[in-house]
Design an enzyme around this catalytic site. Structure first.
Site, short mmCIF file in Angstrom:
data_model
loop_
_atom_site.label_atom_id
_atom_site.label_comp_id
_atom_site.label_asym_id
_atom_site.label_seq_id
_atom_site.Cartn_x
_atom_site.Cartn_y
_atom_site.Cartn_z
N THR A 1 10.22 -9.62 0.13
CA THR A 1 11.23 -8.66 -0.34
C THR A 1 12.61 -8.95 0.24
O THR A 1 13.63 -8.79 -0.43
CB THR A 1 10.79 -7.22 0.04
OG1 THR A 1 9.58 -6.95 -0.65
CG2 THR A 1 11.82 -6.18 -0.35
N ASP B 1 6.35 -14.69 -2.94
CA ASP B 1 5.86 -13.38 -2.50
C ASP B 1 4.76 -13.69 -1.48
O ASP B 1 3.93 -14.59 -1.73
CB ASP B 1 5.27 -12.64 -3.70
CG ASP B 1 4.87 -11.21 -3.38
OD1 ASP B 1 5.42 -10.29 -3.98
OD2 ASP B 1 3.96 -11.03 -2.53
N ASP C 1 3.73 -8.19 3.32
CA ASP C 1 2.31 -7.95 3.00
C ASP C 1 1.35 -8.77 3.85
O ASP C 1 0.30 -8.27 4.26
CB ASP C 1 2.04 -8.24 1.51
CG ASP C 1 2.69 -7.19 0.61
OD1 ASP C 1 3.08 -6.13 1.13
OD2 ASP C 1 2.79 -7.43 -0.60
N THR D 1 -0.12 -5.38 12.86
CA THR D 1 -0.76 -4.97 11.61
C THR D 1 0.30 -4.29 10.77
O THR D 1 1.12 -3.53 11.30
CB THR D 1 -1.87 -3.93 11.93
OG1 THR D 1 -2.86 -4.57 12.72
CG2 THR D 1 -2.52 -3.37 10.68
N THR E 1 -13.71 -4.03 15.22
CA THR E 1 -13.81 -2.62 14.85
C THR E 1 -12.90 -2.26 13.67
O THR E 1 -11.82 -2.84 13.51
CB THR E 1 -13.49 -1.68 16.04
OG1 THR E 1 -13.48 -0.33 15.57
CG2 THR E 1 -12.15 -1.98 16.68
N GLN E 2 -13.36 -1.30 12.87
CA GLN E 2 -12.53 -0.80 11.78
C GLN E 2 -11.39 0.08 12.29
O GLN E 2 -10.44 0.36 11.57
CB GLN E 2 -13.39 0.02 10.80
CG GLN E 2 -14.40 -0.83 10.07
CD GLN E 2 -15.30 -0.02 9.14
OE1 GLN E 2 -15.03 1.13 8.84
NE2 GLN E 2 -16.37 -0.64 8.69
N1 ASP Z 1 5.18 -8.27 -1.80
C1 ASP Z 1 6.20 -8.50 -0.79
C2 ASP Z 1 5.76 -9.70 0.03
O1 ASP Z 1 4.95 -9.55 0.90
C3 ASP Z 1 6.38 -7.28 0.03
C4 ASP Z 1 7.40 -7.38 1.13
O2 ASP Z 1 7.97 -8.39 1.45
O3 ASP Z 1 7.65 -6.31 1.75
O4 ASP Z 1 6.22 -10.77 -0.20
#
Ligand code: ASP
Length: 343
Positions: free
Chosen positions: A14, A57, A90, A166, A277-278
């Site tokens: 993004t 992306d 992501d 995370t 662990t979850q």
């Molecule tokens: N879909 C985008 C990516 O991971 C989301 C982001 O950058 O926030 O490339």
């Protein structure tokens, strides 16, 4: 002191996207990205950039892309004081984790950053995230060494060890967290570093870049009612070498006999089984409850407080490096880059 130099490695995400006519977000060119934040040209840092072509992306990030990021760092290692990787949010935690393992003896900062809103959009978090990341990558101590000497994620106002992070929020600017490890710095009016939490590169050897990764792994997330066929299907995947078992709480699993039999068979067949662990915070403690003692008996190895992202990264790295399962299990229970707290 000499002006510091920082290399921006623009992979996409993004932070490097703009709106198309149909209102969807798509990658801009590298020049368009840099032109959207003219302030970086005024910083007291020599900044250069290299970019993926095309920008991606981060949902499309691949093993080859991780090798490319590391090769760029390797190629320019002696010419720059630090590196900032612009990356989609992501999969940023996966990439920062993998790169941390691939770069052995790292003594310079590699800071991953991105943004929740595209660069150039009003209220975008891109400018602050990028400028502070560059400042951190350029920071030197009084001896002239880099303040930070490890792979990190910087987001919103927090510098975190990359392999502890995370993505926790798809909406807020405060998108990342390090649930099991203290942050390495916080930015406010000043950037306040917490050196007592830094990973120390004690070896002082030259940078070594590991470029072989093995993705013959699977994640098996347990849930109440999980059936035998599902577990069998995963454990019988062709070419499978390791499984991350996402368990409950401190590393517990249902006590059905078929599960332990399947896991013990997989272990015997040479598949490495790692217990994560979850829960987002806290650690696996195998043997605390009878339900996890059974896993231990079946040959499952504790992942302690590792994130699932770090576990994926570490397994790909170790499987790419060693054929010997005993060695892999030993390394899984050793902190290689500060990714795990062994209790
Ligand atoms: N879909 C985008 C990516 O991971 C989301 C982001 O950058 O926030 O490339």
């Amino acid at each position: 002191m000499k002006k510091a130099s920082v290399l921006l490695i623009i992979t996409g995400g993004t932070i490097s996207m703009g709106r198309k006519a149909n209102n969807s977000l798509a990658p801009l060119s590298c020049n368009q990205v840099l032109a959207s934040i003219p302030e970086i040209q005024d910083m007291n840092v020599n900044i250069s950039s290299v970019a993926f072509s095309p920008l991606i992306d981060s949902s499309d990030i691949s093993l080859d892309n991780w090798v490319s990021i590391c090769e760029i760092i390797e190629q320019h290692y002696d010419s720059y004081d630090g590196f900032v990787v612009l990356h989609g949010t992501d999969t940023m935690s996966f990439s920062a984790s993998v790169v941390s393992f691939m770069l052995e003896n790292l003594a310079k900062p590699v800071i991953f950053t991105g943004s929740q809103l595209p660069v150039g959009v009003h209220r975008s978090d891109a400018k602050e995230n990028l400028i502070t990341s560059i400042e951190i990558a350029a920071s030197k101590n009084e001896k002239g060494s880099s303040v930070v000497q490890e792979v990190c994620v910087f987001f919103e106002d927090q510098l975190m060890r990359g392999n502890r992070t995370t993505k926790r929020n798809a909406e807020e600017f405060d998108a990342f967290a390090s649930f099991n490890y203290h942050n390495l710095a916080k930015s406010g009016v000043h950037i306040k570093f917490y050196p007592e939490y830094f990973w120390e590169n004690r070896s002082k050897k030259a940078l070594k870049v590991h470029k072989t990764l093995d993705n013959n792994i699977a994640i098996l997330r347990l849930f109440p009612g999980i059936n035998q066929h599902t577990v069998e299907a995963v454990l019988r995947t062709v070419g499978l070498k390791a499984v991350i078992l996402e368990t409950y709480g401190t590393g517990n699993a249902p006590s059905c006999k078929w599960l332990y039999r399947l896991l013990a068979e997989a272990n015997k067949a040479g598949i490495v089984l790692l217990n994560i662990t979850q829960c987002r915070a806290g650690s696996v403690e195998m043997g605390r409850y009878a339900t996890s003692l059974n896993l231990k008996k079946a040959g499952v190895v504790s992942g302690y407080d590792m994130t699932v992202e770090a576990a994926v990264a570490k397994l790909m790295f170790l499987l790419g490096r060693y054929n010997d399962n005993e060695k892999i299990k030993k390394e899984l229970n050793t902190s290689l880059r500060g990714e795990v707290t062994i209790i």
